[in-house]
Scaffold this motif. Structure first.
Motif, PDB file in Angstrom:
ATOM      1  N   PHE A   1       0.775  -1.198   0.030  1.00 24.82           N
ATOM      2  CA  PHE A   1       0.062   0.106   0.131  1.00 24.82           C
ATOM      3  C   PHE A   1       0.906   1.239  -0.041  1.00 24.82           C
ATOM      4  CE2 PHE A   1      -2.700  -2.856   2.939  1.00 24.82           C
ATOM      5  CZ  PHE A   1      -3.256  -3.457   1.661  1.00 24.82           C
ATOM      6  N   TYR A   2       1.843   1.126   0.935  1.00 25.39           N
ATOM      7  CA  TYR A   2       2.916   2.415   1.082  1.00 25.39           C
ATOM      8  C   TYR A   2       3.322   2.865  -0.313  1.00 25.39           C
ATOM      9  CZ  TYR A   2       7.869   3.412   1.203  1.00 25.39           C
ATOM     10  OH  TYR A   2       9.081   3.998   0.701  1.00 25.39           O
ATOM     11  N   PHE A   3       4.153   1.528  -0.974  1.00 24.61           N
ATOM     12  CA  PHE A   3       4.958   1.768  -1.947  1.00 24.61           C
ATOM     13  C   PHE A   3       3.938   2.079  -3.180  1.00 24.61           C
ATOM     14  CE2 PHE A   3       7.788  -0.539  -5.199  1.00 24.61           C
ATOM     15  CZ  PHE A   3       8.883   0.524  -4.988  1.00 24.61           C
ATOM     16  N   THR A   4       2.749   1.702  -3.167  1.00 27.40           N
ATOM     17  CA  THR A   4       1.665   2.108  -4.375  1.00 27.40           C
ATOM     18  C   THR A   4       1.604   3.999  -4.112  1.00 27.40           C
ATOM     19  OG1 THR A   4       0.744  -0.091  -4.392  1.00 27.40           O
ATOM     20  CG2 THR A   4      -0.505   1.985  -5.479  1.00 27.40           C
ATOM     21  N   ALA A   5       1.325   4.114  -3.099  1.00 25.01           N
ATOM     22  CA  ALA A   5       1.162   5.567  -2.878  1.00 25.01           C
ATOM     23  C   ALA A   5       2.636   6.431  -3.179  1.00 25.01           C
ATOM     24  CB  ALA A   5       0.832   5.770  -1.494  1.00 25.01           C
ATOM     25  N   LEU A   6       3.861   5.718  -2.785  1.00 26.62           N
ATOM     26  CA  LEU A   6       4.905   6.353  -3.065  1.00 26.62           C
ATOM     27  C   LEU A   6       5.146   6.461  -4.522  1.00 26.62           C
ATOM     28  CD1 LEU A   6       8.158   6.709  -1.292  1.00 26.62           C
ATOM     29  CD2 LEU A   6       8.559   5.402  -3.197  1.00 26.62           C
ATOM     30  N   LEU A   7       4.823   5.482  -5.270  1.00 26.84           N
ATOM     31  CA  LEU A   7       5.393   5.239  -6.717  1.00 26.84           C
ATOM     32  C   LEU A   7       4.313   6.420  -7.560  1.00 26.84           C
ATOM     33  CD1 LEU A   7       6.386   1.748  -7.323  1.00 26.84           C
ATOM     34  CD2 LEU A   7       7.824   3.949  -6.986  1.00 26.84           C
ATOM     35  N   VAL A   8       2.983   6.289  -7.057  1.00 26.79           N
ATOM     36  CA  VAL A   8       1.832   7.176  -7.782  1.00 26.79           C
ATOM     37  C   VAL A   8       2.337   8.729  -7.454  1.00 26.79           C
ATOM     38  CG1 VAL A   8      -0.767   8.051  -7.613  1.00 26.79           C
ATOM     39  CG2 VAL A   8       0.025   5.563  -7.721  1.00 26.79           C
ATOM     40  N   HIS A   9       2.540   9.171  -6.166  1.00 25.75           N
ATOM     41  CA  HIS A   9       3.338  10.426  -5.944  1.00 25.75           C
ATOM     42  C   HIS A   9       4.570  10.840  -6.821  1.00 25.75           C
ATOM     43  CE1 HIS A   9       5.331  13.358  -3.404  1.00 25.75           C
ATOM     44  NE2 HIS A   9       4.264  13.948  -3.798  1.00 25.75           N
ATOM     45  N   ARG A  10       5.389   9.839  -6.880  1.00 27.33           N
ATOM     46  CA  ARG A  10       6.764   9.797  -7.344  1.00 27.33           C
ATOM     47  C   ARG A  10       6.433  10.192  -9.245  1.00 27.33           C
ATOM     48  NH1 ARG A  10      11.984   8.508  -5.528  1.00 27.33           N
ATOM     49  NH2 ARG A  10      13.292   7.649  -6.942  1.00 27.33           N
ATOM     50  N   GLU A  11       5.563   9.316  -9.560  1.00 25.05           N
ATOM     51  CA  GLU A  11       5.409   9.406 -10.817  1.00 25.05           C
ATOM     52  C   GLU A  11       4.645  10.783 -11.027  1.00 25.05           C
ATOM     53  OE1 GLU A  11       3.297   9.076 -14.736  1.00 25.05           O
ATOM     54  OE2 GLU A  11       2.356   9.258 -13.006  1.00 25.05           O
ATOM     55  N   ALA A  12       4.118  11.201 -10.553  1.00 29.27           N
ATOM     56  CA  ALA A  12       3.317  12.568 -10.702  1.00 29.27           C
ATOM     57  C   ALA A  12       4.585  13.494 -10.433  1.00 29.27           C
ATOM     58  CB  ALA A  12       2.341  12.810  -9.710  1.00 29.27           C
ATOM     59  N   ARG A  13       5.522  13.722  -9.845  1.00 24.51           N
ATOM     60  CA  ARG A  13       6.543  14.408  -9.586  1.00 24.51           C
ATOM     61  C   ARG A  13       7.579  14.595 -10.762  1.00 24.51           C
ATOM     62  NH1 ARG A  13      10.289  13.654  -4.962  1.00 24.51           N
ATOM     63  NH2 ARG A  13      10.815  15.993  -5.019  1.00 24.51           N
ATOM     64  N   ASP A  14       7.686  13.039 -11.416  1.00 29.04           N
ATOM     65  CA  ASP A  14       8.522  12.812 -12.467  1.00 29.04           C
ATOM     66  C   ASP A  14       7.939  13.471 -13.673  1.00 29.04           C
ATOM     67  OD1 ASP A  14      11.069  11.785 -13.526  1.00 29.04           O
ATOM     68  OD2 ASP A  14       9.770  10.531 -14.462  1.00 29.04           O
ATOM     69  N   GLU A  15       6.638  13.220 -13.709  1.00 27.54           N
ATOM     70  CA  GLU A  15       6.013  13.720 -14.949  1.00 27.54           C
ATOM     71  C   GLU A  15       5.990  15.203 -15.351  1.00 27.54           C
ATOM     72  OE1 GLU A  15       3.036  12.341 -17.373  1.00 27.54           O
ATOM     73  OE2 GLU A  15       4.024  10.653 -16.792  1.00 27.54           O
ATOM     74  N   GLN A  16       6.162  16.049 -13.847  1.00 23.62           N
ATOM     75  CA  GLN A  16       6.129  17.427 -13.964  1.00 23.62           C
ATOM     76  C   GLN A  16       7.524  17.895 -14.499  1.00 23.62           C
ATOM     77  OE1 GLN A  16       4.074  19.916 -13.509  1.00 23.62           O
ATOM     78  NE2 GLN A  16       2.396  18.590 -13.231  1.00 23.62           N
ATOM     79  N   GLN A  17       8.407  17.098 -13.940  1.00 17.90           N
ATOM     80  CA  GLN A  17       9.752  17.393 -14.207  1.00 17.90           C
ATOM     81  C   GLN A  17      10.043  17.227 -15.779  1.00 17.90           C
ATOM     82  OE1 GLN A  17      12.334  15.466 -11.272  1.00 17.90           O
ATOM     83  NE2 GLN A  17      11.390  16.216  -9.536  1.00 17.90           N
ATOM     84  N   CYS A  18       9.562  16.023 -16.098  1.00 15.09           N
ATOM     85  CA  CYS A  18       9.808  15.751 -17.656  1.00 15.09           C
ATOM     86  C   CYS A  18       9.105  16.825 -18.496  1.00 15.09           C
ATOM     87  CB  CYS A  18       9.227  14.362 -17.882  1.00 15.09           C
ATOM     88  SG  CYS A  18      10.510  13.124 -17.354  1.00 15.09           S
TER      89      CYS A  18
END
Ligand SMILES: NC(=O)C1=CN([C@@H]2O[C@H](COP(=O)(O)OP(=O)(O)OC[C@H]3O[C@@H](n4cnc5c(N)ncnc54)[C@H](OP(=O)(O)O)[C@@H]3O)[C@@H](O)[C@H]2O)C=CC1
Ligand SMILES: CC(C)=CCC[C@@H](C)[C@H]1CC=C2C3=C(CC[C@@]21C)[C@@]1(C)CC[C@H](O)C(C)(C)[C@@H]1CC3
Length: 479
Positions: free
Chosen positions: A438-455
């Motif tokens: 559960f934690y990892f899904t939340a971390l990766l969804v949030h991380r993915e959103a941060r990475d999308e913004q950076q890209c």
């Protein structure tokens, strides 16, 4: 509960705090001086918090935070402050609940540990000795020295690639130690004070990093973590690559002490189970094997960490220091902790299915990460030369076929499949061992959103085109 040759204490079913404290090391019983230190620490933390809230960023003076959107990440200072409390509290909750009878993820902890259960000078010594050992291994001659990504001032830092070598030497030292009588099986009873010592170390370390960043040149600062708000900046980290001479603190912490401590704790739990029940269970073997593979893989591909956002974008503050030094070893070993106190039957057919799930996850994770790394190193490499790409204004290209044409983060998908395989050996009677998933899904969804913004900021229209061509982020046809 006492079974087999050893004795196993389980909390929450008639076991009392005093019984546990008596077992968490002789040092814990001497409670007076530690209690004073704990109070001082509380006052110190309180002061930093108050200062932070009183100094919310002002329109003038403070540099604005440089997240690509121009807004503060992680919910700003309030979010950062909340995370600084919630993350350690969650870690201690999990440690307490894993050894309690009901092992309820969402229920209250079986008891609230007092300072004498948390504070142990011996635990602090062990944490510092471990960091010292890993730092010494970091300084050993490396088989290779790699260059990092280009920095703002166009220079590149150099990093020793000897993490796997450090793992091998650590394994040999631990093996020698155990055969010479090192009581590794005492570790499970010390997890609480060890986690407290690691958290304290991460806190003090982050404070020193924060102070160091005050005298660092502007070119050394991270894009985020320089909002002018002390709480926010303390949490995110101000300096991008804090170093003393060639010793890079963030790179060191990201891969070595925490990841290796995680497998060491797993091993200690396995040995304890063998002592208690005659031999380790199949479930314990699987959890140990899968997670050892993950850690060994990370250290074998150490150079790849140089392109992660943690190294290229995030500063080194409390989030990563606590994450690397405390959260990873004490939370990621949750499945093995759970299994020690709640043995689960696991037959060979089910074990085979779980191994297959882990193998599929690893195949996707490694395939995707290696494909991108190979492509970034040399786009003409025959293994990636035939893949379809989108050109970008920066001169770099984006892969749009192969793993990276399936979803925009195939490596996250593989990682999540492995996370599932790590929990399944613990059965389905409890939610607790699924916490990591559960934690990892939340971390990766949030991380993915941060990475999308950076890209999006890096690649603009080319990124939009990529998103059109590859519409799903992590899970095909779902997300
Ligand atoms: N176990 C754990 O707790 C954690 C594990 N992880 C794992 O760490 C690994 C690294 O993750 P992370 O650093 O978040 O991100 P990624 O390795 O996914 O890297 C993202 C970067 O890859 C590049 N990229 C994105 N799309 C493409 C494309 N189509 N073609 C070429 N390059 C592309 C971009 O950088 P650029 O273009 O600049 O190269 C982008 O910023 C993952 O496998 C993840 O699962 C991460 C966090 C926690
Ligand atoms: C909730 C909290 C405390 C946040 C901090 C997050 C950190 C725990 C993670 C951020 C990125 C990480 C990575 C790994 C471990 C967890 C942290 C530090 C990683 C080293 C695990 C092994 C992988 O193979 C990896 C090297 C790709 C990975 C890099 C990112």
């Amino acid at each position: 509960m006492a079974r087999g040759r050893g004795r196993l204490k389980i909390l929450g079913q008639g076991w009392s705090l005093s019984e546990l404290s008596a077992e968490t090391g002789a040092d814990a019983a001497r409670s007076d001086p530690p209690r004073h230190r704990a109070h001082l620490l509380g006052v110190g933390v309180g002061c930093v918090f108050l200062t932070g809230f009183c100094e919310l960023p002002t329109p003038s003076g403070a540099k604005t935070m440089a997240s690509p959107q121009g807004s503060l990440e992680f919910g700003g200072p309030l979010g950062a402050a909340a995370l600084m409390l919630v993350l350690p509290a969650t870690m201690f909750h999990l440690l307490l609940v894993a050894r309690s009878g009901p092992a309820r993820l969402l229920g209250p902890p079986p008891y609230l540990p007092g300072p004498e259960a948390l504070w142990s000078p011996r635990a602090l010594q062990l944490v510092l000795a471990w960091l010292g050992l890993q730092a010494a291994l970091y300084l050993l001659p490396a088989r290779k020295v790699a260059e990092g990504q280009e920095l703002k001032n166009k220079s590149r830092l150099r990093y020793p690639i000897n993490g796997f070598q450090a793992l091998v030497v650590t394994t040999l030292l631990v093996g020698l130690g155990v055969s010479a009588g090192l009581p590794l099986d005492a570790l499970p009873e010390m997890l609480l004070p060890l986690a407290f010592a690691a958290t304290l170390t991460a806190f003090v370390f982050s404070l020193l990093l924060y102070l160091k960043a005050l005298v660092a040149p502007a070119s050394a600062l991270a894009p985020g973590g320089n909002s002018g708000n002390p709480i926010y900046d303390f949490f995110l980290g101000r300096e991008l690559n804090p170093r003393i001479s060639s010793f890079d603190f963030k790179y060191f912490c990201e891969l070595r002490p925490g990841l290796m401590a995680w497998v060491l704790i797993n091993l200690a739990l396995l040995l304890k189970e063998a002592e208690l029940r005659g031999s380790p269970s199949l479930a314990m073997w699987l959890v140990n094997g899968f997670q050892l593979l993950y850690v060994a893989d990370a250290l074998w591909h150490e150079e790849a960490v140089l392109t992660t956002m943690d190294i290229t974008h995030d500063g080194f503050g409390f989030m990563l220091a606590f994450g690397d030094l405390a959260w990873v070893p004490f939370t990621y070993s949750l499945q093995a902790q759970f299994l020690l106190y709640h043995p689960q039957p696991l037959g060979l057919p089910m074990a085979s299915v779980i191994c297959l799930i882990n193998a599929i996850g690893y195949y996707v994770f490694r395939g995707a990460n290696s494909q991108k790394n190979t492509f970034r190193k040399n786009p003409s490499d025959p293994r990636v030369a035939d893949l379809e790409t989108i050109p970008t204004a920066t001169g770099r290209q984006l892969l749009v076929s192969g793993w990276w044409g399936m979803v925009r983060h195939p490596n996250y998908l593989g990682d999540l499949i492995m996370a599932l395989a790590w929990s399944l050996p613990c059965g389905v009677s409890h939610l607790l061992p699924y916490f990591y998933l559960f934690y990892f899904t939340a971390l990766l969804v949030h991380r993915e959103a941060r990475d999308e913004q950076q890209c999006l900021q890096k690649y603009g229209l080319a990124w939009r085109e990529y998103c059109k061509r590859v519409p799903y982020r992590i899970l095909p046809y779902v997300y």
